[in-house]
Design a protein around this motif. Structure first.
Motif, mmCIF file in Angstrom:
data_model
loop_
_atom_site.group_PDB
_atom_site.id
_atom_site.type_symbol
_atom_site.label_atom_id
_atom_site.label_comp_id
_atom_site.label_asym_id
_atom_site.label_seq_id
_atom_site.Cartn_x
_atom_site.Cartn_y
_atom_site.Cartn_z
ATOM 1 N N ARG A 27 0.826 -1.223 0.000
ATOM 2 C CA ARG A 27 0.000 0.000 0.000
ATOM 3 C C ARG A 27 0.853 1.264 0.000
ATOM 4 O O ARG A 27 0.562 2.217 -0.728
ATOM 5 C CB ARG A 27 -0.944 0.009 1.200
ATOM 6 C CG ARG A 27 -2.098 -0.954 1.058
ATOM 7 C CD ARG A 27 -3.192 -0.725 2.088
ATOM 8 N NE ARG A 27 -2.792 -0.890 3.465
ATOM 9 C CZ ARG A 27 -2.826 -2.039 4.136
ATOM 10 N NH1 ARG A 27 -3.239 -3.152 3.538
ATOM 11 N NH2 ARG A 27 -2.462 -2.088 5.400
ATOM 12 N N THR A 28 1.918 1.277 0.788
ATOM 13 C CA THR A 28 2.748 2.479 0.852
ATOM 14 C C THR A 28 3.571 2.663 -0.417
ATOM 15 O O THR A 28 3.824 3.799 -0.825
ATOM 16 C CB THR A 28 3.658 2.466 2.095
ATOM 17 O OG1 THR A 28 4.508 1.315 2.067
ATOM 18 C CG2 THR A 28 2.829 2.480 3.381
ATOM 19 N N ASP A 33 4.327 6.591 -0.480
ATOM 20 C CA ASP A 33 4.223 7.179 0.857
ATOM 21 C C ASP A 33 5.451 6.823 1.685
ATOM 22 O O ASP A 33 5.481 5.776 2.341
ATOM 23 C CB ASP A 33 2.946 6.658 1.515
ATOM 24 C CG ASP A 33 2.802 7.047 2.970
ATOM 25 O OD1 ASP A 33 3.567 7.897 3.467
ATOM 26 O OD2 ASP A 33 1.911 6.478 3.629
ATOM 27 N N GLY A 36 4.745 6.263 5.638
ATOM 28 C CA GLY A 36 4.056 5.010 5.931
ATOM 29 C C GLY A 36 4.985 3.819 5.788
ATOM 30 O O GLY A 36 4.968 2.896 6.606
ATOM 31 N N PHE A 37 5.822 3.838 4.753
ATOM 32 C CA PHE A 37 6.786 2.769 4.530
ATOM 33 C C PHE A 37 7.818 2.730 5.660
ATOM 34 O O PHE A 37 8.107 1.678 6.224
ATOM 35 C CB PHE A 37 7.462 2.970 3.172
ATOM 36 C CG PHE A 37 8.481 1.930 2.814
ATOM 37 C CD1 PHE A 37 8.138 0.600 2.644
ATOM 38 C CD2 PHE A 37 9.811 2.295 2.627
ATOM 39 C CE1 PHE A 37 9.088 -0.360 2.297
ATOM 40 C CE2 PHE A 37 10.767 1.351 2.277
ATOM 41 C CZ PHE A 37 10.398 0.027 2.115
#
Length: 137
Positions: A27-28, A33, A36-37
């Protein structure tokens, strides 16, 4: 053996938690992102990119990620699939991942190996990563 709070076997619960970390990686990466990662890493992490760049420690990983991820030259379509989990200890796992970048010029594949460990709060985090590009043919 169950985890004491559910009827789910402890090993299955741990594999599910590890799969969720890999899902967050996906997702990240799709969202490009960095924060987030980076939230998935331990402070003393070690990372090697698919092109062989070695990043020692969270600060080096963060500097590289904040520069490279937002300007990555792909459209964000990437999939990550856990291919294998091998527990080295109850709190340490080697996780083999199949990574596919889908682009207008075709797909490219990576085969990361993550060494994940549980932190003091019981969360699974990335500790060591070695990404390797899969050569066509």
């Amino acid at each position: 053996m169950t985890d004491g709070t559910t009827d789910e076997p402890t090993g299955a619960r741990e594999v599910r938690a590890i799969r969720e970390v890999v899902a967050v990686v996906e997702r990240t990466q799709r969202a490009k992102d960095p924060d987030g990662f980076l939230a998935l890493f331990r402070p003393d992490s070690l990372w090697t990119t698919a092109h062989g760049r070695v990043l020692v420690g969270f600060d080096a990983i963060a500097a590289f990620t904040r520069e490279a991820l937002p300007r990555a030259d792909w459209d964000g379509e990437v999939t990550y699939e856990v291919a294998h989990v091998q527990f080295l200890r109850p709190d340490v796992a080697a996780v083999k991942v199949r990574q596919v970048y889908h682009g207008p010029g075709g797909d490219s594949e990576g085969t990361p190996l993550y060494l994940m460990s549980r932190d003091e709060d019981g969360r699974w985090l990335l500790h060591v990563g070695q990404n390797t590009a899969v050569q066509a043919g």
